[in-house]
Design a protein around this motif. Structure first.
Motif, PDB file in Angstrom:
ATOM      1  N   GLN A   1      46.169  50.719  52.296  1.00 62.41           N
ATOM      2  CA  GLN A   1      46.473  49.674  51.326  1.00 62.41           C
ATOM      3  C   GLN A   1      47.971  49.393  51.283  1.00 62.41           C
ATOM      4  O   GLN A   1      48.779  50.318  51.311  1.00 62.41           O
ATOM      5  CB  GLN A   1      46.018  50.109  49.921  1.00 62.41           C
ATOM      6  N   ASP A   2      48.313  48.108  51.222  1.00 62.06           N
ATOM      7  CA  ASP A   2      49.705  47.741  50.980  1.00 62.06           C
ATOM      8  C   ASP A   2      49.977  47.962  49.491  1.00 62.06           C
ATOM      9  O   ASP A   2      49.289  47.369  48.639  1.00 62.06           O
ATOM     10  CB  ASP A   2      49.947  46.276  51.337  1.00 62.06           C
ATOM     11  N   PRO A   3      50.949  48.821  49.147  1.00 57.44           N
ATOM     12  CA  PRO A   3      51.167  49.155  47.738  1.00 57.44           C
ATOM     13  C   PRO A   3      51.386  47.952  46.821  1.00 57.44           C
ATOM     14  O   PRO A   3      50.853  47.915  45.704  1.00 57.44           O
ATOM     15  CB  PRO A   3      52.416  50.049  47.782  1.00 57.44           C
ATOM     16  N   VAL A   4      52.157  46.966  47.272  1.00 53.75           N
ATOM     17  CA  VAL A   4      52.449  45.802  46.428  1.00 53.75           C
ATOM     18  C   VAL A   4      51.199  44.961  46.217  1.00 53.75           C
ATOM     19  O   VAL A   4      50.853  44.592  45.085  1.00 53.75           O
ATOM     20  CB  VAL A   4      53.570  44.949  47.054  1.00 53.75           C
ATOM     21  N   THR A   5      50.494  44.657  47.303  1.00 55.95           N
ATOM     22  CA  THR A   5      49.279  43.853  47.206  1.00 55.95           C
ATOM     23  C   THR A   5      48.215  44.547  46.365  1.00 55.95           C
ATOM     24  O   THR A   5      47.569  43.935  45.505  1.00 55.95           O
ATOM     25  CB  THR A   5      48.713  43.578  48.614  1.00 55.95           C
ATOM     26  N   TYR A   6      48.051  45.834  46.617  1.00 55.58           N
ATOM     27  CA  TYR A   6      47.022  46.608  45.914  1.00 55.58           C
ATOM     28  C   TYR A   6      47.327  46.694  44.419  1.00 55.58           C
ATOM     29  O   TYR A   6      46.436  46.493  43.584  1.00 55.58           O
ATOM     30  CB  TYR A   6      46.942  48.006  46.515  1.00 55.58           C
ATOM     31  N   SER A   7      48.576  46.989  44.067  1.00 58.99           N
ATOM     32  CA  SER A   7      48.931  47.117  42.647  1.00 58.99           C
ATOM     33  C   SER A   7      48.878  45.773  41.932  1.00 58.99           C
ATOM     34  O   SER A   7      48.515  45.710  40.752  1.00 58.99           O
ATOM     35  CB  SER A   7      50.317  47.749  42.492  1.00 58.99           C
ATOM     36  N   ASN A   8      49.223  44.688  42.624  1.00 56.22           N
ATOM     37  CA  ASN A   8      49.138  43.364  42.001  1.00 56.22           C
ATOM     38  C   ASN A   8      47.691  42.992  41.690  1.00 56.22           C
ATOM     39  O   ASN A   8      47.389  42.424  40.622  1.00 56.22           O
ATOM     40  CB  ASN A   8      49.765  42.306  42.912  1.00 56.22           C
ATOM     41  N   ALA A   9      46.783  43.290  42.629  1.00 56.16           N
ATOM     42  CA  ALA A   9      45.363  43.023  42.388  1.00 56.16           C
ATOM     43  C   ALA A   9      44.844  43.879  41.237  1.00 56.16           C
ATOM     44  O   ALA A   9      44.035  43.444  40.408  1.00 56.16           O
ATOM     45  CB  ALA A   9      44.567  43.305  43.661  1.00 56.16           C
ATOM     46  N   TRP A  10      45.324  45.092  41.167  1.00 54.76           N
ATOM     47  CA  TRP A  10      44.972  46.033  40.094  1.00 54.76           C
ATOM     48  C   TRP A  10      45.418  45.482  38.742  1.00 54.76           C
ATOM     49  O   TRP A  10      44.666  45.455  37.768  1.00 54.76           O
ATOM     50  CB  TRP A  10      45.646  47.344  40.417  1.00 54.76           C
ATOM     51  N   LEU A  11      46.671  45.018  38.686  1.00 55.49           N
ATOM     52  CA  LEU A  11      47.199  44.458  37.437  1.00 55.49           C
ATOM     53  C   LEU A  11      46.460  43.190  37.037  1.00 55.49           C
ATOM     54  O   LEU A  11      46.285  42.915  35.840  1.00 55.49           O
ATOM     55  CB  LEU A  11      48.694  44.169  37.590  1.00 55.49           C
ATOM     56  N   ASP A  12      46.022  42.403  38.017  1.00 51.16           N
ATOM     57  CA  ASP A  12      45.243  41.209  37.706  1.00 51.16           C
ATOM     58  C   ASP A  12      43.937  41.582  37.001  1.00 51.16           C
ATOM     59  O   ASP A  12      43.508  40.904  36.055  1.00 51.16           O
ATOM     60  CB  ASP A  12      44.932  40.429  38.985  1.00 51.16           C
ATOM     61  N   GLU A  13      43.307  42.660  37.466  1.00 52.87           N
ATOM     62  CA  GLU A  13      42.071  43.118  36.827  1.00 52.87           C
ATOM     63  C   GLU A  13      42.336  43.579  35.397  1.00 52.87           C
ATOM     64  O   GLU A  13      41.553  43.291  34.484  1.00 52.87           O
ATOM     65  CB  GLU A  13      41.458  44.263  37.639  1.00 52.87           C
ATOM     66  N   VAL A  14      43.429  44.292  35.216  1.00 52.30           N
ATOM     67  CA  VAL A  14      43.804  44.743  33.872  1.00 52.30           C
ATOM     68  C   VAL A  14      44.045  43.534  32.967  1.00 52.30           C
ATOM     69  O   VAL A  14      43.567  43.483  31.818  1.00 52.30           O
ATOM     70  CB  VAL A  14      45.078  45.617  33.923  1.00 52.30           C
TER      71      VAL A  14
END
Length: 226
Positions: free
Chosen positions: A177-190
């Protein structure tokens, strides 16, 4: 088995030449994923992660010369108890388990900073949600003392709803996983989950439409969706 920190107050109290190391205690009211920073992060002043975490990093980088082995996933199991006044009374216990990919124990992995940022941003977002509830009830003229109680219930519900998401996201966070892409998608879910909670609360709110409520010396005009 615990994370550590330097204690300036203890250094002054004991008259020591350097700050002693004190254990980082976990807040029993929080899920383990909300307290990952001292477990995973290495600070500028040294590596104070739990010894077991440093040992796992050593196994992966120095003992096992392979990226694919049986230790790719590790479950951190935290157990303990908290005490009350002067550590003389038992208050509550901690028993929580969290699955992480072994890459999270590599101190230079960029994904660790991404995880810490997601947790901090989520804490701020949940606080904003509870403030929204408090303000809405205040605007409705609620002076019954239940405003804080309701905000606490919303906070608890928010973290309960986020719990499975965070555990799944953490377990699936690996080097693919690309850390930036993965964390951004995670934050979108939150973001989507908390927005839904806010809208649901607002739609059920008893705030009257454009009615005036006395609050101290002022009158507040409030509106609902009708």
């Amino acid at each position: 088995m615990t994370a550590w920190r330097r204690s300036i107050p203890q250094q002054k109290k004991l008259g020591l030449p350097v700050p002693p190391h004190m254990p980082v205690t976990h807040d029993a009211s929080k899920a383990l994923w909300r307290g990952l920073e001292p477990i995973l992060c290495v600070g500028d002043d040294g590596d104070f992660r739990p010894g077991i975490i440093r040992w796992l990093e050593e196994i992966r980088t120095e003992v096992l010369d392979s990226e694919e082995h049986v230790l790719n996933m590790v479950a951190i199991h935290a157990q303990g108890m908290t005490y009350g006044t002067q550590s003389s009374v038992f208050e509550t216990g901690i028993d929580d388990k969290l699955s992480l990919n072994m890459v999270m124990f590599r101190h230079d992995y960029a994904g660790i900073a991404a995880v810490v940022d997601v947790v901090k941003s989520t804490d701020k977002a949940v606080t904003a949600l509870t403030m929204f509830v408090r303000n809405l009830r205040s605007a409705a003229g609620d002076h019954s003392g239940k405003t804080q109680e309701m905000a606490d219930q919303i906070r608890e519900s928010a973290y309960a709803d986020l719990d499975l998401l965070f555990r799944d996201r953490l377990a699936n966070f690996d080097e693919s996983q690309d850390p930036v892409t993965y964390s951004n998608a995670w934050l979108d879910e939150v973001h989507r989950l908390l927005l839904t909670m806010g809208r649901d609360y607002l739609s059920q709110s008893p705030v009257p439409v454009f009615e005036e409520h006395e609050s101290g010396r002022f009158l507040k005009r409030t509106c609902n969706q009708g």
